[in-house]
Design an enzyme around this catalytic site. Sequence first.
Site, PDB file in Angstrom:
ATOM      1  N   ASN A   9       0.872  -1.173   0.000  1.00  0.00           N
ATOM      2  CA  ASN A   9       0.000   0.000   0.000  1.00  0.00           C
ATOM      3  C   ASN A   9       0.914   1.229   0.000  1.00  0.00           C
ATOM      4  O   ASN A   9       1.509   1.550   1.031  1.00  0.00           O
ATOM      5  CB  ASN A   9      -0.891  -0.030   1.250  1.00  0.00           C
ATOM      6  CG  ASN A   9      -1.708   1.236   1.394  1.00  0.00           C
ATOM      7  OD1 ASN A   9      -1.763   2.068   0.485  1.00  0.00           O
ATOM      8  ND2 ASN A   9      -2.343   1.398   2.555  1.00  0.00           N
ATOM      9  N   LYS A  11       0.184   4.247  -0.222  1.00  0.00           N
ATOM     10  CA  LYS A  11      -0.446   5.423   0.403  1.00  0.00           C
ATOM     11  C   LYS A  11      -0.212   6.655  -0.487  1.00  0.00           C
ATOM     12  O   LYS A  11      -0.174   6.527  -1.702  1.00  0.00           O
ATOM     13  CB  LYS A  11       0.071   5.611   1.835  1.00  0.00           C
ATOM     14  CG  LYS A  11      -0.065   4.309   2.650  1.00  0.00           C
ATOM     15  CD  LYS A  11       0.151   4.483   4.118  1.00  0.00           C
ATOM     16  CE  LYS A  11      -0.030   3.143   4.824  1.00  0.00           C
ATOM     17  NZ  LYS A  11       0.085   3.220   6.268  1.00  0.00           N
ATOM     18  N   HIS A  95      -9.340   1.278   5.037  1.00  0.00           N
ATOM     19  CA  HIS A  95      -8.064   1.432   5.743  1.00  0.00           C
ATOM     20  C   HIS A  95      -8.268   2.356   6.945  1.00  0.00           C
ATOM     21  O   HIS A  95      -9.068   3.297   6.884  1.00  0.00           O
ATOM     22  CB  HIS A  95      -7.010   2.008   4.786  1.00  0.00           C
ATOM     23  CG  HIS A  95      -5.635   1.932   5.363  1.00  0.00           C
ATOM     24  ND1 HIS A  95      -5.179   2.846   6.282  1.00  0.00           N
ATOM     25  CD2 HIS A  95      -4.632   1.031   5.184  1.00  0.00           C
ATOM     26  CE1 HIS A  95      -3.938   2.512   6.641  1.00  0.00           C
ATOM     27  NE2 HIS A  95      -3.586   1.415   5.992  1.00  0.00           N
ATOM     28  N   GLU A  97      -6.612   4.727   8.002  1.00  0.00           N
ATOM     29  CA  GLU A  97      -6.397   6.151   7.683  1.00  0.00           C
ATOM     30  C   GLU A  97      -7.630   6.744   7.012  1.00  0.00           C
ATOM     31  O   GLU A  97      -7.949   7.922   7.201  1.00  0.00           O
ATOM     32  CB  GLU A  97      -5.137   6.300   6.805  1.00  0.00           C
ATOM     33  CG  GLU A  97      -3.878   6.059   7.629  1.00  0.00           C
ATOM     34  CD  GLU A  97      -2.725   5.430   6.856  1.00  0.00           C
ATOM     35  OE1 GLU A  97      -2.737   5.463   5.613  1.00  0.00           O
ATOM     36  OE2 GLU A  97      -1.811   4.900   7.520  1.00  0.00           O
ATOM     37  N   GLU A 167      -5.029  -4.772  10.651  1.00  0.00           N
ATOM     38  CA  GLU A 167      -4.019  -3.732  10.857  1.00  0.00           C
ATOM     39  C   GLU A 167      -4.291  -3.032  12.186  1.00  0.00           C
ATOM     40  O   GLU A 167      -5.129  -2.122  12.253  1.00  0.00           O
ATOM     41  CB  GLU A 167      -4.084  -2.711   9.716  1.00  0.00           C
ATOM     42  CG  GLU A 167      -3.810  -3.307   8.353  1.00  0.00           C
ATOM     43  CD  GLU A 167      -3.214  -2.271   7.390  1.00  0.00           C
ATOM     44  OE1 GLU A 167      -2.272  -2.626   6.690  1.00  0.00           O
ATOM     45  OE2 GLU A 167      -3.678  -1.119   7.368  1.00  0.00           O
ATOM     46  N   GLY A 173       2.868   2.426  10.790  1.00  0.00           N
ATOM     47  CA  GLY A 173       3.828   3.524  10.614  1.00  0.00           C
ATOM     48  C   GLY A 173       4.553   3.922  11.887  1.00  0.00           C
ATOM     49  O   GLY A 173       5.222   4.941  11.934  1.00  0.00           O
ATOM     50  N   SER A 209       3.805  -1.994  10.309  1.00  0.00           N
ATOM     51  CA  SER A 209       5.257  -2.085  10.501  1.00  0.00           C
ATOM     52  C   SER A 209       5.802  -3.473  10.179  1.00  0.00           C
ATOM     53  O   SER A 209       6.704  -3.963  10.865  1.00  0.00           O
ATOM     54  CB  SER A 209       5.640  -1.657  11.918  1.00  0.00           C
ATOM     55  OG  SER A 209       5.263  -0.303  12.132  1.00  0.00           O
TER      56      SER A 209
HETATM   57  P1  13P Z   1       3.316   0.493   7.643  1.00  0.00           P
HETATM   58  O1  13P Z   1       3.857  -0.801   7.056  1.00  0.00           O
HETATM   59  O2  13P Z   1       4.036   1.702   7.153  1.00  0.00           O
HETATM   60  O3  13P Z   1       3.223   0.406   9.127  1.00  0.00           O
HETATM   61  O4  13P Z   1       1.810   0.640   7.096  1.00  0.00           O
HETATM   62  C1  13P Z   1       0.938  -0.437   7.214  1.00  0.00           C
HETATM   63  C2  13P Z   1      -0.314  -0.112   6.486  1.00  0.00           C
HETATM   64  O5  13P Z   1      -1.075   0.735   6.897  1.00  0.00           O
HETATM   65  C3  13P Z   1      -0.578  -0.815   5.225  1.00  0.00           C
HETATM   66  O6  13P Z   1      -1.844  -0.566   4.764  1.00  0.00           O
END
Ligand code: 13P
Length: 253
Positions: A9, A11, A95, A97, A167, A173, A209
């Site tokens: 992803n 982002k 997601h 976010e 997640e 992150g 992560s």
């Molecule tokens: P990170 O791997 O940067 O923690 O992000 C995970 C994520 O949100 C994937 O959709």
Amino acid sequence: MRKIVIAGNWKMNKTLVEASDLVKKLKELVKDIKDRTIIVCPPYPALDAVSREISNSNIELGAQNLFWEEKGAYTGEVSAPMLKAANCVYVIIGHSERRQYFGETDQTVNKKIFAALKHNLFPIVCVGETLDEREANKTFDVIKKQVADGFAGLSADQWEKIIIAYEPVWAIGTGKTATPEQAQEVHAHIRSLLPKEAADGIRILYGGSMKPDNARELLAKPDIDGGLIGGAALKADDFTAIIKSPFDKTQGK
Ligand code: 13P
């Protein structure tokens, strides 16, 4: 046996040129891999360029979001037929976010799942608890509600097309990965909530992560069927190392 899925992803990262460069490198590094489903989810403006780059490769394309209507006066939104026409096979839905910054709820997630399925896109649906919810021992309840409401009304045929990503919001992150045991516990819980006929076949990915140095242990767990990778998917070498992780499911029990 569920085929392992490693999905990147990206982002809100990578311009058109940067996206093409990244996927060009990735394509070369993973070209011999057959036993993993490899997916990249670039931002919308790079979908077409990335799609051209990966045609005739073992990498598949996904989008990061969609709107549930097919067309019309919805400024800034993108529909399932548009994603399909851009050669997307998958679409990430719900997601954390999107839930946190754009007001998405289990109800909007549900509408988006039906819109994706109607146009033969495979949904990668995200669920997960916040740190407060985990600390208040509410993880299982939060996930149960997200699954019950987000997936409400799916038929048996539709369930077969779903990929779920667990997640934990506190691990995204932050560099704080869930331990393999914490993740496995929630993955098993999620699987127990799925309809019996579909439960065994549905892939449940871990996200938060995931990196080259922890992927092996996570992927060894019986109910972890892959990863949804953020930061580490932005570097071809790191993403490849995760894809090539030599995990052993018999060691993870
Ligand atoms: P990170 O791997 O940067 O923690 O992000 C995970 C994520 O949100 C994937 O959709």
